[in-house]
Design a protein around this motif. Structure first.
Motif, mmCIF file in Angstrom:
data_model
loop_
_atom_site.group_PDB
_atom_site.id
_atom_site.type_symbol
_atom_site.label_atom_id
_atom_site.label_comp_id
_atom_site.label_asym_id
_atom_site.label_seq_id
_atom_site.Cartn_x
_atom_site.Cartn_y
_atom_site.Cartn_z
ATOM 1 N N SER A 1 -19.764 -26.130 29.605
ATOM 2 C CA SER A 1 -19.739 -25.063 30.612
ATOM 3 C C SER A 1 -20.971 -24.182 30.406
ATOM 4 O O SER A 1 -21.654 -24.299 29.380
ATOM 5 C CB SER A 1 -18.477 -24.218 30.434
ATOM 6 N N GLU A 2 -21.229 -23.278 31.341
ATOM 7 C CA GLU A 2 -22.378 -22.372 31.201
ATOM 8 C C GLU A 2 -22.272 -21.571 29.899
ATOM 9 O O GLU A 2 -23.241 -21.401 29.186
ATOM 10 C CB GLU A 2 -22.481 -21.416 32.399
ATOM 11 N N HIS A 3 -21.057 -21.079 29.603
ATOM 12 C CA HIS A 3 -20.840 -20.276 28.398
ATOM 13 C C HIS A 3 -21.165 -21.087 27.144
ATOM 14 O O HIS A 3 -21.855 -20.624 26.243
ATOM 15 C CB HIS A 3 -19.391 -19.776 28.359
ATOM 16 N N VAL A 4 -20.664 -22.324 27.099
ATOM 17 C CA VAL A 4 -20.891 -23.185 25.933
ATOM 18 C C VAL A 4 -22.370 -23.579 25.849
ATOM 19 O O VAL A 4 -22.950 -23.609 24.766
ATOM 20 C CB VAL A 4 -19.959 -24.423 25.969
ATOM 21 N N LYS A 5 -23.004 -23.826 27.005
ATOM 22 C CA LYS A 5 -24.444 -24.150 27.033
ATOM 23 C C LYS A 5 -25.253 -23.016 26.405
ATOM 24 O O LYS A 5 -26.140 -23.256 25.595
ATOM 25 C CB LYS A 5 -24.907 -24.313 28.484
ATOM 26 N N LYS A 6 -24.927 -21.771 26.798
ATOM 27 C CA LYS A 6 -25.641 -20.605 26.247
ATOM 28 C C LYS A 6 -25.468 -20.541 24.736
ATOM 29 O O LYS A 6 -26.413 -20.265 24.008
ATOM 30 C CB LYS A 6 -25.115 -19.308 26.882
ATOM 31 N N LEU A 7 -24.251 -20.802 24.278
ATOM 32 C CA LEU A 7 -23.957 -20.786 22.857
ATOM 33 C C LEU A 7 -24.794 -21.840 22.121
ATOM 34 O O LEU A 7 -25.360 -21.562 21.060
ATOM 35 C CB LEU A 7 -22.468 -21.057 22.631
ATOM 36 N N LEU A 8 -24.912 -23.022 22.699
ATOM 37 C CA LEU A 8 -25.705 -24.095 22.086
ATOM 38 C C LEU A 8 -27.173 -23.688 21.988
ATOM 39 O O LEU A 8 -27.847 -23.995 21.011
ATOM 40 C CB LEU A 8 -25.567 -25.398 22.887
ATOM 41 N N ILE A 9 -27.652 -22.966 23.011
ATOM 42 C CA ILE A 9 -29.049 -22.513 23.002
ATOM 43 C C ILE A 9 -29.257 -21.402 21.981
ATOM 44 O O ILE A 9 -30.195 -21.442 21.181
ATOM 45 C CB ILE A 9 -29.472 -22.068 24.428
ATOM 46 N N ILE A 10 -28.349 -20.425 21.965
ATOM 47 C CA ILE A 10 -28.457 -19.292 21.025
ATOM 48 C C ILE A 10 -28.450 -19.789 19.579
ATOM 49 O O ILE A 10 -29.212 -19.313 18.741
ATOM 50 C CB ILE A 10 -27.299 -18.282 21.239
ATOM 51 N N THR A 11 -27.598 -20.755 19.297
ATOM 52 C CA THR A 11 -27.459 -21.267 17.928
ATOM 53 C C THR A 11 -28.473 -22.375 17.629
ATOM 54 O O THR A 11 -28.469 -22.922 16.531
ATOM 55 C CB THR A 11 -26.040 -21.831 17.710
#
Length: 114
Positions: A84-94
């Motif tokens: 999801s968009e939320h999980v995608k952002k998390l993958l990018i941040i981490t």
């Protein structure tokens, strides 16, 4: 909502669909167990379908990294699909998007992993 898993084998690829929140509670060892069993049966690639995951905690990230380490130690690879968009952002941040190969769809990952 606690994570639930559906797993199936397609060719030499283990496909695990996660539903709910991946927060690394008792679901973490369960997920690692599914992957370990697959490796023992000769599976060398694992696709983790994140389409039904709303939230991943830091423990959940740890579980994904544990799976990646196990599979790579067996000369395999782990692919993530449909975050999801939320999980995608998390993958990018981490910066996990640099460690994992992430596909937009399960079909795309299956065509690459076989």
């Amino acid at each position: 909502m606690k994570a639930e898993f559906e797993s199936r084998v397609q060719g030499k690829t283990l496909v695990v669909k996660i539903k709910g929140d991946l927060i690394g509670d008792e679901s973490g060892p369960q997920l690692v167990g599914i992957v370990s069993d697959g490796l023992e049966e000769g599976i060398r690639s694992c696709i983790v379908d994140l389409s039904a995951v709303r939230y991943i905690s830091s423990s959940g990230i740890g579980v994904l990294i544990t799976i990646l380490t196990k599979v790579r130690n067996a000369d395999g690879e782990v692919y993530l699909t449909s975050p999801s968009e939320h999980v995608k952002k998390l993958l990018i941040i981490t910066k996990l998007n640099n460690i994992f190969t992430v596909y937009d769809s399960l079909e795309e990952a299956l065509s690459q992993s076989s």
